[in-house]
Design a protein around this motif. Sequence first.
Motif, PDB file in Angstrom:
ATOM      1  N   PRO A 191      21.345   5.565 -16.627  1.00 24.51           N
ATOM      2  CA  PRO A 191      22.224   5.931 -15.509  1.00 24.51           C
ATOM      3  C   PRO A 191      21.602   6.910 -14.529  1.00 24.51           C
ATOM      4  CG  PRO A 191      22.899   7.086 -17.496  1.00 24.51           C
ATOM      5  CD  PRO A 191      21.789   6.159 -17.905  1.00 24.51           C
ATOM      6  N   THR A 192      20.394   7.410 -14.813  1.00 25.14           N
ATOM      7  CA  THR A 192      19.766   8.381 -13.922  1.00 25.14           C
ATOM      8  C   THR A 192      18.747   7.733 -12.982  1.00 25.14           C
ATOM      9  OG1 THR A 192      18.186   8.888 -15.686  1.00 25.14           O
ATOM     10  CG2 THR A 192      20.122  10.312 -15.489  1.00 25.14           C
ATOM     11  N   VAL A 193      18.688   6.406 -12.961  1.00 23.83           N
ATOM     12  CA  VAL A 193      17.815   5.669 -12.050  1.00 23.83           C
ATOM     13  C   VAL A 193      18.643   4.598 -11.354  1.00 23.83           C
ATOM     14  CG1 VAL A 193      15.777   4.196 -11.819  1.00 23.83           C
ATOM     15  CG2 VAL A 193      15.762   6.079 -13.456  1.00 23.83           C
ATOM     16  N   GLY A 194      18.533   4.518 -10.047  1.00 21.63           N
ATOM     17  CA  GLY A 194      19.301   3.531  -9.294  1.00 21.63           C
ATOM     18  C   GLY A 194      18.492   2.958  -8.146  1.00 21.63           C
ATOM     19  N   ARG A 195      19.078   2.012  -7.449  1.00 20.67           N
ATOM     20  CA  ARG A 195      18.433   1.361  -6.310  1.00 20.67           C
ATOM     21  C   ARG A 195      19.390   1.332  -5.125  1.00 20.67           C
ATOM     22  NH1 ARG A 195      13.875  -1.491  -6.786  1.00 20.67           N
ATOM     23  NH2 ARG A 195      14.456  -2.866  -5.065  1.00 20.67           N
ATOM     24  N   VAL A 196      18.783   1.284  -3.948  1.00 17.78           N
ATOM     25  CA  VAL A 196      19.546   1.111  -2.721  1.00 17.78           C
ATOM     26  C   VAL A 196      18.950  -0.090  -2.008  1.00 17.78           C
ATOM     27  CG1 VAL A 196      20.324   2.141  -0.578  1.00 17.78           C
ATOM     28  CG2 VAL A 196      19.960   3.592  -2.590  1.00 17.78           C
ATOM     29  N   ALA A 197      19.679  -1.191  -1.976  1.00 24.94           N
ATOM     30  CA  ALA A 197      19.190  -2.408  -1.331  1.00 24.94           C
ATOM     31  C   ALA A 197      19.131  -2.201   0.173  1.00 24.94           C
ATOM     32  CB  ALA A 197      20.096  -3.592  -1.673  1.00 24.94           C
ATOM     33  N   GLY A 198      17.942  -2.391   0.742  1.00 21.33           N
ATOM     34  CA  GLY A 198      17.777  -2.168   2.173  1.00 21.33           C
ATOM     35  C   GLY A 198      18.054  -0.742   2.575  1.00 21.33           C
ATOM     36  N   GLY A 199      17.735   0.190   1.686  1.00 22.15           N
ATOM     37  CA  GLY A 199      18.103   1.585   1.938  1.00 22.15           C
ATOM     38  C   GLY A 199      17.134   2.367   2.785  1.00 22.15           C
ATOM     39  N   ALA A 200      15.979   1.804   3.128  1.00 18.87           N
ATOM     40  CA  ALA A 200      14.994   2.534   3.931  1.00 18.87           C
ATOM     41  C   ALA A 200      14.712   1.773   5.210  1.00 18.87           C
ATOM     42  CB  ALA A 200      13.704   2.737   3.148  1.00 18.87           C
ATOM     43  N   LEU A 201      14.641   2.508   6.303  1.00 19.56           N
ATOM     44  CA  LEU A 201      14.364   1.941   7.610  1.00 19.56           C
ATOM     45  C   LEU A 201      12.932   2.298   8.004  1.00 19.56           C
ATOM     46  CD1 LEU A 201      15.903   0.404   9.885  1.00 19.56           C
ATOM     47  CD2 LEU A 201      16.287   2.631  10.957  1.00 19.56           C
ATOM     48  N   ILE A 202      12.119   1.285   8.284  1.00 20.30           N
ATOM     49  CA  ILE A 202      10.704   1.512   8.596  1.00 20.30           C
ATOM     50  C   ILE A 202      10.590   2.128   9.988  1.00 20.30           C
ATOM     51  CG2 ILE A 202       8.473   0.393   8.982  1.00 20.30           C
ATOM     52  CD1 ILE A 202       9.277  -1.688   6.937  1.00 20.30           C
ATOM     53  N   GLU A 203       9.875   3.252  10.054  1.00 21.12           N
ATOM     54  CA  GLU A 203       9.686   3.969  11.303  1.00 21.12           C
ATOM     55  C   GLU A 203       8.277   3.833  11.861  1.00 21.12           C
ATOM     56  OE1 GLU A 203      12.035   5.321  12.896  1.00 21.12           O
ATOM     57  OE2 GLU A 203      13.640   5.368  11.400  1.00 21.12           O
ATOM     58  N   ARG A 204       7.300   3.481  11.002  1.00 27.03           N
ATOM     59  CA  ARG A 204       5.914   3.382  11.443  1.00 27.03           C
ATOM     60  C   ARG A 204       5.287   2.146  10.812  1.00 27.03           C
ATOM     61  NH1 ARG A 204       1.870   7.486  12.693  1.00 27.03           N
ATOM     62  NH2 ARG A 204       3.460   9.052  12.213  1.00 27.03           N
ATOM     63  N   GLU A 205       4.522   1.401  11.579  1.00 23.30           N
ATOM     64  CA  GLU A 205       3.854   0.203  11.089  1.00 23.30           C
ATOM     65  C   GLU A 205       2.405   0.516  10.708  1.00 23.30           C
ATOM     66  OE1 GLU A 205       4.087  -2.866  13.972  1.00 23.30           O
ATOM     67  OE2 GLU A 205       6.256  -2.689  14.274  1.00 23.30           O
ATOM     68  N   ILE A 206       1.902  -0.235   9.726  1.00 19.54           N
ATOM     69  CA  ILE A 206       0.487  -0.149   9.360  1.00 19.54           C
ATOM     70  C   ILE A 206      -0.215  -1.334  10.020  1.00 19.54           C
ATOM     71  CG2 ILE A 206      -1.171  -0.202   7.468  1.00 19.54           C
ATOM     72  CD1 ILE A 206       0.871   1.081   5.690  1.00 19.54           C
ATOM     73  N   GLU A 207      -1.030  -1.036  11.005  1.00 18.53           N
ATOM     74  CA  GLU A 207      -1.658  -2.093  11.784  1.00 18.53           C
ATOM     75  C   GLU A 207      -2.836  -2.699  11.032  1.00 18.53           C
ATOM     76  OE1 GLU A 207      -2.725  -0.652  15.581  1.00 18.53           O
ATOM     77  OE2 GLU A 207      -0.662  -0.149  16.196  1.00 18.53           O
ATOM     78  N   TYR A 208      -2.921  -4.025  11.093  1.00 22.49           N
ATOM     79  CA  TYR A 208      -4.043  -4.761  10.502  1.00 22.49           C
ATOM     80  C   TYR A 208      -4.335  -5.947  11.404  1.00 22.49           C
ATOM     81  CZ  TYR A 208      -6.900  -7.382   7.189  1.00 22.49           C
ATOM     82  OH  TYR A 208      -7.932  -8.060   6.582  1.00 22.49           O
ATOM     83  N   ALA A 209      -5.499  -5.912  12.047  1.00 23.52           N
ATOM     84  CA  ALA A 209      -5.861  -6.950  13.026  1.00 23.52           C
ATOM     85  C   ALA A 209      -6.395  -8.172  12.293  1.00 23.52           C
ATOM     86  CB  ALA A 209      -6.882  -6.404  14.010  1.00 23.52           C
ATOM     87  N   LEU A 210      -5.498  -8.998  11.789  1.00 22.39           N
ATOM     88  CA  LEU A 210      -5.914 -10.198  11.060  1.00 22.39           C
ATOM     89  C   LEU A 210      -6.601 -11.196  11.985  1.00 22.39           C
ATOM     90  CD1 LEU A 210      -5.893 -11.908   8.457  1.00 22.39           C
ATOM     91  CD2 LEU A 210      -3.630 -12.725   9.126  1.00 22.39           C
ATOM     92  N   LYS A 211      -6.114 -11.312  13.194  1.00 20.15           N
ATOM     93  CA  LYS A 211      -6.663 -12.290  14.126  1.00 20.15           C
ATOM     94  C   LYS A 211      -8.101 -11.973  14.506  1.00 20.15           C
ATOM     95  CE  LYS A 211      -5.569 -14.565  18.510  1.00 20.15           C
ATOM     96  NZ  LYS A 211      -4.618 -14.625  19.660  1.00 20.15           N
ATOM     97  N   ALA A 212      -8.461 -10.684  14.484  1.00 19.41           N
ATOM     98  CA  ALA A 212      -9.801 -10.282  14.896  1.00 19.41           C
ATOM     99  C   ALA A 212     -10.821 -10.311  13.764  1.00 19.41           C
ATOM    100  CB  ALA A 212      -9.755  -8.877  15.506  1.00 19.41           C
ATOM    101  N   GLN A 213     -10.401 -10.653  12.551  1.00 19.63           N
ATOM    102  CA  GLN A 213     -11.325 -10.668  11.420  1.00 19.63           C
ATOM    103  C   GLN A 213     -12.335 -11.805  11.570  1.00 19.63           C
ATOM    104  OE1 GLN A 213     -11.304  -8.273   8.992  1.00 19.63           O
ATOM    105  NE2 GLN A 213      -9.692  -7.343  10.243  1.00 19.63           N
ATOM    106  N   LYS A 214     -13.603 -11.505  11.325  1.00 24.37           N
ATOM    107  CA  LYS A 214     -14.660 -12.505  11.412  1.00 24.37           C
ATOM    108  C   LYS A 214     -14.884 -13.228  10.088  1.00 24.37           C
ATOM    109  CE  LYS A 214     -17.093 -10.098  15.114  1.00 24.37           C
ATOM    110  NZ  LYS A 214     -18.379  -9.497  15.544  1.00 24.37           N
ATOM    111  N   THR A 215     -14.494 -12.608   8.990  1.00 21.50           N
ATOM    112  CA  THR A 215     -14.593 -13.234   7.672  1.00 21.50           C
ATOM    113  C   THR A 215     -13.313 -12.979   6.895  1.00 21.50           C
ATOM    114  OG1 THR A 215     -15.604 -11.254   6.690  1.00 21.50           O
ATOM    115  CG2 THR A 215     -17.102 -12.946   7.579  1.00 21.50           C
ATOM    116  N   ILE A 216     -13.051 -13.846   5.951  1.00 22.34           N
ATOM    117  CA  ILE A 216     -11.904 -13.692   5.050  1.00 22.34           C
ATOM    118  C   ILE A 216     -12.443 -13.523   3.632  1.00 22.34           C
ATOM    119  CG2 ILE A 216      -9.850 -14.799   4.091  1.00 22.34           C
ATOM    120  CD1 ILE A 216      -9.499 -16.256   6.690  1.00 22.34           C
TER     121      ILE A 216
END
Length: 374
Positions: free
Chosen positions: A169-194
């Motif tokens: 009972p001391t652990v719980g969840r909040v569905a959709g409880g966090a609102l993203i304020e900052r994105e982590i950018e990753y330039a997938l389109k600019a990658q020359k190799t995968i």
Amino acid sequence: MVRIATRLLCLAAALAANLSVVPAAQAASSRIKDIASIEGVRQNQLVGYGIVVGLNGTGDTLNNSPFTKQSGTAMLERLGVNIRGANMRTANMAAVIVTANLPPFSAQGTRIDITVSSLGDAKSLQGGTLLATPLLGADGEVYAVAQGSVAISGFSAEGDAAKITRGVPTVGRVAGGALIEREIEYALKAQKTIRLALRNPDFTTARRMAAAINDFMGADTAEPVDPSTVTIQPPPNYRGNMVQLITEIEQLRVDPDQGARVVIDERSGIIVMGKDVRVSTVAVAQGNLTVTVTEQPAVSQPAPLSQGQTVVVPRTGVSVTTGEGNKLALVKEGVTLRELVDGLNALGIGPRDLIAILQAIKASGALQADIEVM
């Protein structure tokens, strides 16, 4: 008649070709999407410290959790309430640690699930509400803000002489409880190799994966670098359109390969053996040594008018069973996994003794597999 015979021969040839393809298609049972991931496309862990309020007397004891008292005082001061020096006796709030996973390519303004875990001595988080909590990444920057009603799967109830707790009972969840304020950018389109990272590194699997990609592309675009990495040079027609290339590669099927391994969890007695586990010819015997101790105390009373005392005389019975009826069981060389399991089960032993037998077979050099103890 000639045309009919010709059509029959063509039909037979096509049927034979289809039949020859079926085993290969069945053997390639896993998609690349299921056995490998794209390097750089991953989740990021977030963590934060917050306060849950609205608990029905099941929160932290402020005398035992000074951080909860300090957090409550600071929170009220930010809201314009000064209680410095006052004696707080509330039991309706609890200090918690909030954790979440930030998915790759998450856009600003989207929501993610969070997990709320009690930090102090709170009895339950049932009915509580998490106040606005910043969630930080490994770089110390705020990437999301969490708030909402906490839902728990366990419960706790107690009376004067009994107590029952189910779940946590001391652990719980909040569905959709966090609102993203900052994105982590990753330039997938600019990658020359995968770079494909295998979840279970293996030389054979990496080579098969590269061969499947090259067959699909019609050119040597994929190369296995090591057991866990396959690099892909996008063809000219896919440059600038990495999404289409990754989508088509992920659907290719590969037959993954792994070394023979026996995984043992001695704490729970769980044993997992791979399909390629083999043994040399070996004879196994297992004898159970059981010691039983029984206590049957007797009461000795004094004779009438003897002014003696009643005493308890201990009586202990000890019996030993060695299980001498167990004989050697022969495990033949090169048996399949099913035959090996049947042979070990024929000994009539439990998982604990089976773990010791497997380790002894490995020590004798008769087990062609690695043993991994969890």
